[in-house]
Design an enzyme around this catalytic site. Sequence first.
Site, PDB file in Angstrom:
ATOM      1  N   PRO A 255       0.815  -1.226   0.000  1.00 16.17           N
ATOM      2  CA  PRO A 255       0.000   0.000   0.000  1.00 16.17           C
ATOM      3  C   PRO A 255       0.841   1.265   0.000  1.00 16.17           C
ATOM      4  O   PRO A 255       1.828   1.373   0.730  1.00 16.17           O
ATOM      5  CB  PRO A 255      -0.827  -0.128   1.282  1.00 16.17           C
ATOM      6  CG  PRO A 255      -0.963  -1.601   1.477  1.00 16.17           C
ATOM      7  CD  PRO A 255       0.350  -2.182   1.014  1.00 16.17           C
ATOM      8  N   CYS A 256       0.395   2.226  -0.818  1.00 18.01           N
ATOM      9  CA  CYS A 256       1.212   3.425  -1.033  1.00 18.01           C
ATOM     10  C   CYS A 256       0.631   4.682  -0.417  1.00 18.01           C
ATOM     11  O   CYS A 256       1.292   5.715  -0.387  1.00 18.01           O
ATOM     12  CB  CYS A 256       1.408   3.653  -2.534  1.00 18.01           C
ATOM     13  SG  CYS A 256      -0.133   4.006  -3.416  1.00 18.01           S
ATOM     14  N   GLN A 257      -0.617   4.628   0.083  1.00 16.92           N
ATOM     15  CA  GLN A 257      -1.254   5.867   0.532  1.00 16.92           C
ATOM     16  C   GLN A 257      -0.448   6.578   1.612  1.00 16.92           C
ATOM     17  O   GLN A 257      -0.418   7.812   1.666  1.00 16.92           O
ATOM     18  CB  GLN A 257      -2.663   5.577   1.072  1.00 16.92           C
ATOM     19  CG  GLN A 257      -3.627   5.045   0.022  1.00 16.92           C
ATOM     20  CD  GLN A 257      -3.670   3.531   0.007  1.00 16.92           C
ATOM     21  OE1 GLN A 257      -2.660   2.870   0.286  1.00 16.92           O
ATOM     22  NE2 GLN A 257      -4.805   2.978  -0.316  1.00 16.92           N
TER      23      GLN A 257
ATOM     24  N   PHE B 160       2.702   6.763   1.934  1.00 21.58           N
ATOM     25  CA  PHE B 160       3.975   7.302   1.457  1.00 21.58           C
ATOM     26  C   PHE B 160       3.783   8.318   0.334  1.00 21.58           C
ATOM     27  O   PHE B 160       4.739   8.900  -0.149  1.00 21.58           O
ATOM     28  CB  PHE B 160       4.873   6.168   0.954  1.00 21.58           C
ATOM     29  CG  PHE B 160       5.131   5.106   1.984  1.00 21.58           C
ATOM     30  CD1 PHE B 160       5.946   5.363   3.069  1.00 21.58           C
ATOM     31  CD2 PHE B 160       4.543   3.855   1.882  1.00 21.58           C
ATOM     32  CE1 PHE B 160       6.185   4.393   4.031  1.00 21.58           C
ATOM     33  CE2 PHE B 160       4.775   2.886   2.837  1.00 21.58           C
ATOM     34  CZ  PHE B 160       5.596   3.152   3.915  1.00 21.58           C
TER      35      PHE B 160
END
Length: 457
Positions: free
Chosen positions: A159-161, A163
Amino acid sequence: MTKDQENNKYLRSNHTFSDCVSEAVIRGQYPMIFDDGIEDNEDKGDTYRVLSLFSGCGGMDLGFEGDFIANRKSFSDIDPRIEAIINKDWIKVKKTKFKTVFANDILPEAEIAWTTYMRRFGYSPYLFHRDSIVELVKMQKNGAEIFPNNIDVVLGGFPCQDFSVAGKRMGFNSQKDDYGKLRNDDKPSEESRGKLYYWMKQVIDIVRPKIFIAENVKGLVNLGNVKDIIQNDFASSDGNGYIVLPPQVLHAGNYGVPESRERVIFIGIRRDALKPEALNALESKQIPDEFNPYPRPSHSCTIKDDCLLPPVTTLDVLKDLKEPEETKDESQAVFSKAKFLPNGSQGQIEIKLDKIGPTIRSEHHGNIEFRRLSKEHGGKHLEELNSGKKERRLTPRECALIQTFPPDYQFVMKKENARGYWLSSSGAYKIIGNAVPPVLAYNIATRIQDLWTKYFK
Protein backbone atom coordinates in the site's frame (compact mmCIF):
# COMPACT_ATOMS: atom_id res chain seq x y z
CA MET A 1 -17.55 -31.49 -15.88
CA THR A 2 -13.88 -30.63 -15.52
CA LYS A 3 -12.56 -28.50 -12.65
CA ASP A 4 -11.92 -25.56 -15.00
CA GLN A 5 -15.44 -25.81 -16.45
CA GLU A 6 -16.81 -25.69 -12.92
CA ASN A 7 -14.69 -22.63 -12.20
CA ASN A 8 -15.90 -20.87 -15.34
CA LYS A 9 -19.50 -21.73 -14.40
CA TYR A 10 -18.84 -20.12 -11.03
CA LEU A 11 -17.47 -17.00 -12.71
CA ARG A 12 -20.46 -16.64 -15.01
CA SER A 13 -22.86 -17.03 -12.11
CA ASN A 14 -21.14 -14.28 -10.14
CA HIS A 15 -20.02 -11.76 -12.75
CA THR A 16 -21.47 -10.40 -15.93
CA PHE A 17 -19.56 -10.81 -19.20
CA SER A 18 -20.46 -8.28 -21.86
CA ASP A 19 -19.78 -9.34 -25.43
CA CYS A 20 -18.64 -5.83 -26.30
CA VAL A 21 -15.11 -4.55 -26.15
CA SER A 22 -13.73 -1.04 -26.28
CA GLU A 23 -14.10 0.69 -29.62
CA ALA A 24 -10.35 1.20 -29.52
CA VAL A 25 -10.04 -2.20 -31.20
CA ILE A 26 -12.27 -3.36 -34.04
CA ARG A 27 -14.09 -6.48 -32.90
CA GLY A 28 -13.43 -9.61 -34.88
CA GLN A 29 -9.86 -8.92 -35.88
CA TYR A 30 -8.56 -10.73 -32.86
CA PRO A 31 -10.37 -13.14 -30.52
CA MET A 32 -10.87 -11.23 -27.26
CA ILE A 33 -11.98 -14.16 -25.09
CA PHE A 34 -9.79 -17.22 -25.02
CA ASP A 35 -11.00 -20.83 -24.89
CA ASP A 36 -12.93 -21.45 -21.67
CA GLY A 37 -12.64 -25.23 -21.86
CA ILE A 38 -9.03 -25.59 -20.76
CA GLU A 39 -8.69 -29.03 -19.19
CA ASP A 40 -5.00 -29.00 -18.40
CA ASN A 41 -3.99 -26.13 -16.12
CA GLU A 42 -0.71 -27.71 -15.02
CA ASP A 43 2.69 -26.20 -15.62
CA LYS A 44 4.10 -27.07 -19.02
CA GLY A 45 7.69 -26.75 -19.99
CA ASP A 46 9.87 -23.91 -18.84
CA THR A 47 7.59 -21.75 -16.64
CA TYR A 48 8.29 -19.58 -13.63
CA ARG A 49 5.72 -19.63 -10.83
CA VAL A 50 4.55 -16.24 -9.56
CA LEU A 51 2.98 -15.38 -6.20
CA SER A 52 1.29 -11.98 -6.28
CA LEU A 53 0.54 -9.86 -3.20
CA PHE A 54 -1.47 -6.62 -3.08
CA SER A 55 -2.50 -7.63 -6.58
CA GLY A 56 -5.22 -5.06 -7.15
CA CYS A 57 -6.88 -5.54 -10.52
CA GLY A 58 -3.71 -7.14 -11.87
CA GLY A 59 -1.62 -4.51 -13.63
CA MET A 60 1.64 -6.06 -12.49
CA ASP A 61 0.30 -9.61 -12.86
CA LEU A 62 -0.91 -9.01 -16.41
CA GLY A 63 2.43 -7.47 -17.30
CA PHE A 64 4.18 -10.59 -16.06
CA GLU A 65 1.78 -12.86 -17.95
CA GLY A 66 1.97 -11.01 -21.27
CA ASP A 67 -0.37 -12.08 -24.08
CA PHE A 68 -2.46 -8.90 -23.98
CA ILE A 69 -3.44 -6.10 -26.36
CA ALA A 70 -1.33 -2.94 -26.34
CA ASN A 71 -1.02 0.21 -28.38
CA ARG A 72 1.30 -0.21 -31.34
CA LYS A 73 3.27 2.93 -30.44
CA SER A 74 4.22 1.43 -27.07
CA PHE A 75 6.63 -0.87 -28.94
CA SER A 76 9.05 -0.61 -31.81
CA ASP A 77 7.82 -2.05 -35.11
CA ILE A 78 10.67 -4.57 -34.98
CA ASP A 79 10.24 -5.50 -31.31
CA PRO A 80 10.51 -9.32 -31.08
CA ARG A 81 7.98 -9.31 -28.23
CA ILE A 82 5.13 -8.53 -30.64
CA GLU A 83 3.04 -11.63 -31.24
CA ALA A 84 0.51 -10.24 -33.71
CA ILE A 85 -0.52 -6.99 -35.37
CA ILE A 86 -4.26 -6.42 -34.90
CA ASN A 87 -4.58 -3.21 -36.91
CA LYS A 88 -2.66 0.01 -37.53
CA ASP A 89 -3.00 1.07 -33.89
CA TRP A 90 -3.04 -2.11 -31.81
CA ILE A 91 -0.90 -5.22 -31.33
CA LYS A 92 -0.81 -8.28 -29.11
CA VAL A 93 2.34 -8.94 -27.11
CA LYS A 94 3.78 -12.40 -26.60
CA LYS A 95 3.08 -14.63 -23.64
CA THR A 96 5.91 -14.73 -21.12
CA LYS A 97 7.21 -17.74 -19.19
CA PHE A 98 5.66 -16.45 -15.96
CA LYS A 99 2.58 -18.15 -14.52
CA THR A 100 0.50 -16.73 -11.67
CA VAL A 101 -0.34 -19.34 -9.03
CA PHE A 102 -1.54 -17.09 -6.17
CA ALA A 103 -3.04 -13.59 -6.00
CA ASN A 104 -4.21 -11.50 -3.08
CA ASP A 105 -5.97 -8.22 -2.39
CA ILE A 106 -8.49 -7.03 0.21
CA LEU A 107 -10.66 -5.04 -2.22
CA PRO A 108 -13.76 -6.84 -3.54
CA GLU A 109 -13.60 -4.63 -6.67
CA ALA A 110 -10.09 -5.92 -7.34
CA GLU A 111 -11.20 -9.53 -6.97
CA ILE A 112 -14.08 -9.10 -9.43
CA ALA A 113 -11.91 -7.38 -12.05
CA TRP A 114 -8.93 -9.73 -11.61
CA THR A 115 -10.89 -12.99 -11.73
CA THR A 116 -13.02 -11.80 -14.66
CA TYR A 117 -10.08 -10.93 -16.89
CA MET A 118 -7.59 -13.58 -15.80
CA ARG A 119 -10.00 -16.40 -16.65
CA ARG A 120 -8.66 -15.99 -20.19
CA PHE A 121 -5.53 -17.81 -18.97
CA GLY A 122 -7.63 -20.64 -17.52
CA TYR A 123 -7.18 -19.46 -13.93
CA SER A 124 -9.62 -20.46 -11.23
CA PRO A 125 -11.27 -17.69 -9.17
CA TYR A 126 -10.10 -19.61 -6.09
CA LEU A 127 -6.55 -18.57 -6.97
CA PHE A 128 -7.47 -15.09 -5.65
CA HIS A 129 -7.50 -14.55 -1.86
CA ARG A 130 -9.27 -11.63 -0.18
CA ASP A 131 -7.81 -11.96 3.35
CA SER A 132 -5.26 -9.36 4.37
CA ILE A 133 -1.60 -10.34 4.10
CA VAL A 134 -1.40 -10.18 7.90
CA GLU A 135 -4.11 -12.83 8.27
CA LEU A 136 -2.61 -15.00 5.53
CA VAL A 137 0.82 -15.02 7.19
CA LYS A 138 -0.71 -15.75 10.61
CA MET A 139 -2.69 -18.68 9.19
CA GLN A 140 0.42 -20.07 7.52
CA LYS A 141 2.38 -19.82 10.78
CA ASN A 142 -0.45 -21.59 12.59
CA GLY A 143 -0.11 -24.61 10.32
CA ALA A 144 -2.41 -23.88 7.39
CA GLU A 145 -0.99 -24.37 3.90
CA ILE A 146 -1.78 -20.95 2.47
CA PHE A 147 1.08 -20.23 0.11
CA PRO A 148 1.99 -22.57 -2.79
CA ASN A 149 5.33 -24.36 -2.98
CA ASN A 150 8.11 -23.89 -5.53
CA ILE A 151 7.58 -20.15 -6.01
CA ASP A 152 10.03 -18.48 -8.37
CA VAL A 153 8.84 -14.88 -8.16
CA VAL A 154 7.00 -12.80 -5.55
CA LEU A 155 5.37 -9.58 -6.74
CA GLY A 156 3.91 -6.95 -4.44
CA GLY A 157 2.76 -3.37 -4.69
CA PHE A 158 2.45 -2.79 -0.96
CA PRO A 159 0.00 0.00 0.00
CA CYS A 160 1.21 3.43 -1.03
CA GLN A 161 -1.25 5.87 0.53
CA ASP A 162 0.93 6.42 3.59
CA PHE A 163 3.97 7.30 1.46
CA SER A 164 2.26 9.34 -1.26
CA VAL A 165 2.89 13.03 -1.77
CA ALA A 166 -0.84 13.34 -2.48
CA GLY A 167 -1.68 11.82 0.92
CA LYS A 168 -0.81 12.70 4.52
CA ARG A 169 2.58 10.95 4.26
CA MET A 170 2.19 9.15 7.59
CA GLY A 171 4.59 6.43 6.43
CA PHE A 172 5.27 3.88 9.14
CA ASN A 173 2.98 5.83 11.51
CA SER A 174 -0.18 5.06 9.56
CA GLN A 175 -3.41 5.19 11.54
CA LYS A 176 -4.99 2.62 9.18
CA ASP A 177 -4.87 -1.13 9.74
CA ASP A 178 -4.20 -3.97 7.31
CA TYR A 179 -7.76 -3.70 5.95
CA GLY A 180 -7.47 0.06 5.43
CA LYS A 181 -9.72 0.92 8.40
CA LEU A 182 -8.89 3.19 11.32
CA ARG A 183 -6.65 1.22 13.66
CA ASN A 184 -8.05 0.38 17.07
CA ASP A 185 -5.93 1.03 20.13
CA ASP A 186 -5.43 -2.70 20.62
CA LYS A 187 -4.30 -3.26 17.01
CA PRO A 188 -0.49 -3.71 16.98
CA SER A 189 1.42 -0.99 15.16
CA GLU A 190 3.27 -3.57 13.06
CA GLU A 191 -0.10 -4.45 11.49
CA SER A 192 -0.68 -0.88 10.28
CA ARG A 193 -1.09 -0.17 6.57
CA GLY A 194 2.27 1.63 6.48
CA LYS A 195 4.13 -1.50 7.59
CA LEU A 196 2.53 -4.10 5.34
CA TYR A 197 5.72 -4.30 3.28
CA TYR A 198 7.18 -6.15 6.29
CA TRP A 199 4.48 -8.80 5.99
CA MET A 200 5.45 -9.15 2.35
CA LYS A 201 8.97 -9.72 3.66
CA GLN A 202 7.60 -12.54 5.86
CA VAL A 203 5.96 -14.17 2.83
CA ILE A 204 9.37 -14.04 1.15
CA ASP A 205 10.81 -15.76 4.24
CA ILE A 206 8.22 -18.52 3.84
CA VAL A 207 8.29 -19.24 0.11
CA ARG A 208 11.95 -18.29 -0.63
CA PRO A 209 11.52 -17.11 -4.24
CA LYS A 210 14.48 -16.72 -6.54
CA ILE A 211 13.51 -13.09 -7.08
CA PHE A 212 11.02 -10.58 -5.74
CA ILE A 213 9.81 -7.25 -7.07
CA ALA A 214 8.17 -4.70 -4.79
CA GLU A 215 6.85 -1.34 -5.94
CA ASN A 216 5.51 1.86 -4.44
CA VAL A 217 5.07 5.55 -5.13
CA LYS A 218 8.01 7.82 -5.86
CA GLY A 219 7.24 9.81 -2.70
CA LEU A 220 8.61 6.97 -0.59
CA VAL A 221 12.20 7.78 -1.56
CA ASN A 222 11.87 11.32 -0.19
CA LEU A 223 10.32 10.35 3.14
CA GLY A 224 13.26 10.47 5.55
CA ASN A 225 15.13 7.15 5.72
CA VAL A 226 12.07 5.07 4.80
CA LYS A 227 13.63 3.77 1.57
CA ASP A 228 16.77 2.55 3.37
CA ILE A 229 14.76 0.88 6.13
CA ILE A 230 12.60 -0.99 3.63
CA GLN A 231 15.60 -1.98 1.52
CA ASN A 232 17.46 -3.32 4.59
CA ASP A 233 14.39 -5.18 5.86
CA PHE A 234 13.89 -6.85 2.49
CA ALA A 235 17.60 -7.79 2.39
CA SER A 236 17.22 -9.56 5.75
CA SER A 237 14.70 -12.01 4.27
CA ASP A 238 15.58 -15.67 4.75
CA GLY A 239 18.47 -14.87 7.10
CA ASN A 240 20.07 -12.10 5.01
CA GLY A 241 19.77 -14.36 2.00
CA TYR A 242 18.90 -11.69 -0.57
CA ILE A 243 20.74 -9.09 -2.57
CA VAL A 244 18.41 -6.09 -2.71
CA LEU A 245 19.55 -3.80 -5.48
CA PRO A 246 19.41 -0.03 -5.05
CA PRO A 247 15.77 0.79 -5.83
CA GLN A 248 15.09 2.79 -8.97
CA VAL A 249 12.32 5.21 -9.81
CA LEU A 250 10.87 4.33 -13.21
CA HIS A 251 8.83 6.88 -15.16
CA ALA A 252 6.10 5.00 -17.02
CA GLY A 253 6.27 7.44 -19.94
CA ASN A 254 9.78 6.21 -20.73
CA TYR A 255 8.38 2.72 -21.36
CA GLY A 256 5.55 3.45 -23.78
CA VAL A 257 2.85 4.39 -21.25
CA PRO A 258 0.94 7.62 -22.06
CA GLU A 259 0.95 8.70 -18.43
CA SER A 260 3.03 10.78 -16.05
CA ARG A 261 3.47 8.05 -13.46
CA GLU A 262 6.59 7.32 -11.42
CA ARG A 263 7.05 4.20 -9.31
CA VAL A 264 9.95 3.12 -7.12
CA ILE A 265 10.92 -0.51 -7.78
CA PHE A 266 12.75 -2.77 -5.32
CA ILE A 267 14.30 -5.93 -6.76
CA GLY A 268 15.68 -8.65 -4.51
CA ILE A 269 17.50 -11.80 -5.70
CA ARG A 270 18.29 -14.90 -3.61
CA ARG A 271 22.03 -15.34 -3.23
CA ASP A 272 22.18 -19.12 -3.07
CA ALA A 273 20.19 -19.48 -6.31
CA LEU A 274 22.61 -17.38 -8.36
CA LYS A 275 25.42 -18.58 -10.58
CA PRO A 276 28.84 -17.41 -9.27
CA GLU A 277 29.34 -14.96 -12.15
CA ALA A 278 25.89 -13.40 -11.59
CA LEU A 279 26.46 -13.20 -7.83
CA ASN A 280 29.73 -11.32 -8.32
CA ALA A 281 28.15 -8.96 -10.84
CA LEU A 282 25.11 -8.15 -8.69
CA GLU A 283 27.23 -7.56 -5.57
CA SER A 284 29.59 -5.19 -7.35
CA LYS A 285 29.34 -1.43 -6.75
CA GLN A 286 28.59 -0.84 -10.42
CA ILE A 287 26.39 -3.61 -11.84
CA PRO A 288 27.36 -4.40 -15.45
CA ASP A 289 24.63 -3.54 -17.94
CA GLU A 290 24.35 -7.15 -19.04
CA PHE A 291 23.31 -8.15 -15.48
CA ASN A 292 21.13 -5.17 -14.60
CA PRO A 293 17.50 -6.33 -14.12
CA TYR A 294 15.97 -2.87 -14.50
CA PRO A 295 14.60 -2.42 -18.04
CA ARG A 296 16.17 0.13 -20.33
CA PRO A 297 13.93 3.04 -21.39
CA SER A 298 12.34 2.65 -24.79
CA HIS A 299 10.67 6.08 -25.16
CA SER A 300 11.99 9.62 -24.80
CA CYS A 301 9.43 11.03 -22.37
CA THR A 302 11.72 12.46 -19.69
CA ILE A 303 14.93 11.39 -21.44
CA LYS A 304 16.36 13.24 -24.43
CA ASP A 305 17.68 10.58 -26.77
CA ASP A 306 17.09 10.49 -30.52
CA CYS A 307 17.55 6.72 -30.47
CA LEU A 308 14.40 6.28 -28.37
CA LEU A 309 10.81 6.22 -29.60
CA PRO A 310 8.66 9.34 -29.15
CA PRO A 311 6.31 9.35 -26.14
CA VAL A 312 2.90 7.74 -26.55
CA THR A 313 0.18 10.39 -26.27
CA THR A 314 -3.32 10.20 -24.84
CA LEU A 315 -4.69 10.70 -28.37
CA ASP A 316 -2.86 7.55 -29.49
CA VAL A 317 -4.89 5.40 -27.11
CA LEU A 318 -8.18 7.32 -26.95
CA LYS A 319 -8.81 8.45 -30.53
CA ASP A 320 -11.10 5.57 -31.56
CA LEU A 321 -13.40 5.71 -28.56
CA LYS A 322 -17.03 6.72 -28.93
CA GLU A 323 -18.63 9.21 -26.58
CA PRO A 324 -20.35 7.73 -23.50
CA GLU A 325 -23.85 8.26 -24.89
CA GLU A 326 -22.94 6.39 -28.10
CA THR A 327 -21.07 3.37 -26.77
CA LYS A 328 -22.04 -0.16 -25.77
CA ASP A 329 -18.91 -0.49 -23.64
CA GLU A 330 -20.05 -0.23 -20.02
CA SER A 331 -16.63 1.07 -18.93
CA GLN A 332 -16.91 3.96 -21.43
CA ALA A 333 -20.60 4.73 -20.89
CA VAL A 334 -20.20 6.27 -17.42
CA PHE A 335 -18.04 8.98 -15.90
CA SER A 336 -17.77 11.09 -12.75
CA LYS A 337 -20.34 13.89 -12.68
CA ALA A 338 -18.31 16.05 -10.26
CA LYS A 339 -18.69 19.67 -11.34
CA PHE A 340 -15.82 21.87 -12.47
CA LEU A 341 -14.35 23.89 -9.60
CA PRO A 342 -12.57 27.11 -10.65
CA ASN A 343 -10.35 27.00 -7.57
CA GLY A 344 -7.35 25.26 -9.09
CA SER A 345 -7.83 22.14 -6.98
CA GLN A 346 -6.70 18.73 -8.16
CA GLY A 347 -8.50 17.32 -11.18
CA GLN A 348 -9.82 20.63 -12.57
CA ILE A 349 -7.84 20.44 -15.81
CA GLU A 350 -8.44 18.71 -19.12
CA ILE A 351 -5.97 16.22 -20.54
CA LYS A 352 -3.64 17.24 -23.37
CA LEU A 353 -4.20 15.06 -26.41
CA ASP A 354 -0.73 15.68 -27.85
CA LYS A 355 1.07 14.83 -24.59
CA ILE A 356 1.13 12.04 -22.03
CA GLY A 357 -1.73 12.03 -19.54
CA PRO A 358 -1.72 12.95 -15.86
CA THR A 359 -1.20 10.35 -13.14
CA ILE A 360 -4.41 8.37 -12.87
CA ARG A 361 -5.30 8.65 -9.19
CA SER A 362 -7.16 6.17 -7.01
CA GLU A 363 -8.44 8.52 -4.32
CA HIS A 364 -9.68 11.36 -6.52
CA HIS A 365 -13.07 11.69 -4.76
CA GLY A 366 -14.80 12.22 -8.10
CA ASN A 367 -12.34 14.85 -9.29
CA ILE A 368 -10.73 12.73 -11.96
CA GLU A 369 -9.31 14.96 -14.72
CA PHE A 370 -11.50 16.15 -17.58
CA ARG A 371 -11.49 14.58 -21.00
CA ARG A 372 -12.51 18.04 -22.18
CA LEU A 373 -13.58 21.31 -20.62
CA SER A 374 -16.09 23.73 -22.07
CA LYS A 375 -14.94 26.98 -23.68
CA GLU A 376 -16.33 28.78 -20.64
CA HIS A 377 -13.98 26.81 -18.39
CA GLY A 378 -10.94 27.24 -20.61
CA GLY A 379 -11.23 24.12 -22.76
CA LYS A 380 -8.62 23.81 -25.53
CA HIS A 381 -10.12 21.02 -27.65
CA LEU A 382 -12.03 23.49 -29.84
CA GLU A 383 -12.58 21.15 -32.78
CA GLU A 384 -14.34 18.68 -30.50
CA LEU A 385 -16.36 21.40 -28.78
CA ASN A 386 -17.39 22.93 -32.10
CA SER A 387 -18.64 19.54 -33.24
CA GLY A 388 -21.03 19.43 -30.27
CA LYS A 389 -19.09 17.28 -27.83
CA LYS A 390 -19.74 18.19 -24.22
CA GLU A 391 -17.60 18.93 -21.18
CA ARG A 392 -17.01 15.77 -19.17
CA ARG A 393 -14.48 13.99 -17.02
CA LEU A 394 -12.49 10.90 -18.03
CA THR A 395 -14.36 7.61 -18.12
CA PRO A 396 -13.02 4.44 -16.45
CA ARG A 397 -12.19 3.09 -19.93
CA GLU A 398 -10.15 6.18 -20.78
CA CYS A 399 -8.31 5.99 -17.46
CA ALA A 400 -7.61 2.31 -18.08
CA LEU A 401 -6.25 2.92 -21.59
CA ILE A 402 -4.00 5.70 -20.31
CA GLN A 403 -2.76 3.14 -17.76
CA THR A 404 -2.24 0.68 -20.71
CA PHE A 405 -4.81 -1.87 -19.60
CA PRO A 406 -5.99 -3.71 -22.73
CA PRO A 407 -9.20 -2.43 -24.32
CA ASP A 408 -10.96 -5.75 -23.72
CA TYR A 409 -10.43 -5.56 -19.94
CA GLN A 410 -13.83 -5.11 -18.29
CA PHE A 411 -14.02 -2.65 -15.43
CA VAL A 412 -17.63 -1.51 -15.08
CA MET A 413 -19.93 -4.56 -14.87
CA LYS A 414 -23.69 -4.43 -14.48
CA LYS A 415 -25.58 -7.22 -12.75
CA GLU A 416 -27.57 -9.39 -15.09
CA ASN A 417 -31.36 -9.03 -14.83
CA ALA A 418 -31.02 -6.83 -11.75
CA ARG A 419 -30.33 -3.28 -10.75
CA GLY A 420 -26.89 -2.26 -9.66
CA TYR A 421 -23.36 -3.31 -10.51
CA TRP A 422 -20.93 -6.07 -9.75
CA LEU A 423 -18.29 -3.40 -10.30
CA SER A 424 -19.33 0.26 -10.33
CA SER A 425 -17.57 3.19 -11.95
CA SER A 426 -16.33 4.46 -8.55
CA GLY A 427 -14.84 1.04 -7.81
CA ALA A 428 -13.33 0.92 -11.28
CA TYR A 429 -11.65 4.32 -10.88
CA LYS A 430 -10.19 3.16 -7.56
CA ILE A 431 -8.58 -0.05 -8.78
CA ILE A 432 -7.35 1.48 -12.05
CA GLY A 433 -5.66 4.30 -10.16
CA ASN A 434 -4.02 1.84 -7.75
CA ALA A 435 -2.51 -0.26 -10.53
CA VAL A 436 0.90 -0.62 -12.12
CA PRO A 437 0.60 0.03 -15.88
CA PRO A 438 0.71 -3.42 -17.55
CA VAL A 439 3.07 -2.20 -20.30
CA LEU A 440 5.56 -0.96 -17.67
CA ALA A 441 5.26 -4.28 -15.83
CA TYR A 442 5.74 -6.16 -19.11
CA ASN A 443 9.04 -4.35 -19.65
CA ILE A 444 10.18 -5.38 -16.17
CA ALA A 445 9.01 -8.96 -16.68
CA THR A 446 10.62 -9.49 -20.07
CA ARG A 447 13.91 -8.01 -18.86
CA ILE A 448 13.98 -10.45 -15.95
CA GLN A 449 12.95 -13.31 -18.25
CA ASP A 450 15.84 -12.49 -20.58
CA LEU A 451 18.27 -12.65 -17.63
CA TRP A 452 16.83 -15.77 -15.99
CA THR A 453 19.26 -18.37 -17.34
CA LYS A 454 22.12 -15.90 -16.96
CA TYR A 455 21.27 -15.48 -13.28
CA PHE A 456 20.15 -18.83 -11.95
CA LYS A 457 21.70 -22.26 -11.64
